[in-house]
Design a protein around this motif. Sequence first.
Motif, short mmCIF file in Angstrom:
data_model
loop_
_atom_site.label_atom_id
_atom_site.label_comp_id
_atom_site.label_asym_id
_atom_site.label_seq_id
_atom_site.Cartn_x
_atom_site.Cartn_y
_atom_site.Cartn_z
N PHE B 33 1.09 -1.13 -0.30
CA PHE B 33 -0.46 -0.09 -0.12
C PHE B 33 0.70 1.08 -0.14
O PHE B 33 1.04 1.83 1.03
CB PHE B 33 -0.97 0.30 1.46
N ASP B 38 -5.41 3.66 -1.25
CA ASP B 38 -4.32 2.19 -2.09
C ASP B 38 -6.19 1.20 -2.39
O ASP B 38 -6.48 1.20 -1.13
CB ASP B 38 -3.54 1.83 -2.57
N ALA B 43 -2.94 -1.91 -4.38
CA ALA B 43 -1.70 -2.61 -4.02
C ALA B 43 -1.21 -4.23 -4.16
O ALA B 43 0.15 -3.45 -3.93
CB ALA B 43 -2.42 -2.61 -2.69
N HIS B 224 1.68 -3.40 6.03
CA HIS B 224 1.23 -3.66 5.10
C HIS B 224 0.95 -5.11 4.88
O HIS B 224 -0.81 -4.92 4.41
CB HIS B 224 1.96 -3.78 3.38
#
Lengths: 95, 283
Positions: B33, B38, B43, B224
């Motif tokens: 991301f 996003d 992503a 993430h």
Amino acid sequence: MEQNAIVLDDAGMLELLKRAFEFAKPDHQALSARITLQSSIDELGMESVAALEMAGFIEEELDIQFHDNELTTIRGMDSLARLIRKHIDGKGGVK
Amino acid sequence: MSNKEDINVSYGVDNDFFRLWLDESMAYTCAVFQSEHDSLEQAQRNKHEFLRRAARIDSDSSVLDIGCGWGANLDYLTRSVGVRDAVGITLSSDQYEEILRRDIPHAQVECVDYRNYQPGRQFDAVMSIGMFEHVATPQETRRGEHIDIYRNYFRRAWEWTKPGAWFALQTVIGARMPRGAALREIGWVTSSVFPGAISPRLDAILDSLSPHWEVMELTTRRDHYARTTGEWLRRLENNEALIRERFGAAVFEDYQRYLGACVMAFEEGYQSLAQFALRRIGE
């Protein structure tokens, strides 16, 4: 050594390991009678999580904390016992 | 190595089931991301581009994708980058069938255990995204055999590549050791959803690379993966009624529990995600 500290001899160690096993594998308590200091994790039919559960039980019982990388070295009761002794020696024994 | 039965547990529920909560490319690994806005789809493209750069791949490169999933990375390389020679291998029959169905241009796929793969040639670059977790089993790791197994994996990747090649490797890694309830949840995920797999520790990977690969870049993306798994969980729950009807209550409830455990594990730091750019050593 701190006052009131005691040494965990082999019999005491085995008793501790058996209680930890019964905590980690409550459905297999009968197996704990077969545990010796030479038993491997595989022989006891344990998965990695159960070995870590044993270690967590012992941490609470003895008020010690194993390092993460030490936990990855547990292959059997002998290596777990060595780890316990290392930490209780570092504390000056078990109170 | 996870065996074919293990792999079928992890990836063989039903392709349509995974389609309901993964992104449209069916990437089943951590996304990258780059902004709070996003989408998961963007992503995942970011992730593929990041790893393409890590492996120094351009349209002229020949690329091997070890553990290619449902073909998301092969699709990105060939359709978005213009790669004309991409090969993927997977041990999952369901994933293999899906890649054939997608008919990805300039991509070939084999359903084979990496230990039996014999390309008969050398590639310019190799990628492996979310497969390394299957290379050694928990039992092998507990017996202390995992380092040799990882070394064997890296040796094969070395043999399959040309001098000067780069290797983009992405894998979940074990981080802070869980205790208590967190340990039990993560243990349940391992045994129920990913039998035969284990998140390697970073030191085990680093110990295994020599003498074949040099670490040139290393990025961790724990946050993430927390966001990726959170998005998968949100999409799964948005499709609860349909999943219960088509695949059964147990599938929905198991995957809800599994994805919830993943979010917890990444948020609490029990697991993380590592991306390596490795450079091939020697001739």
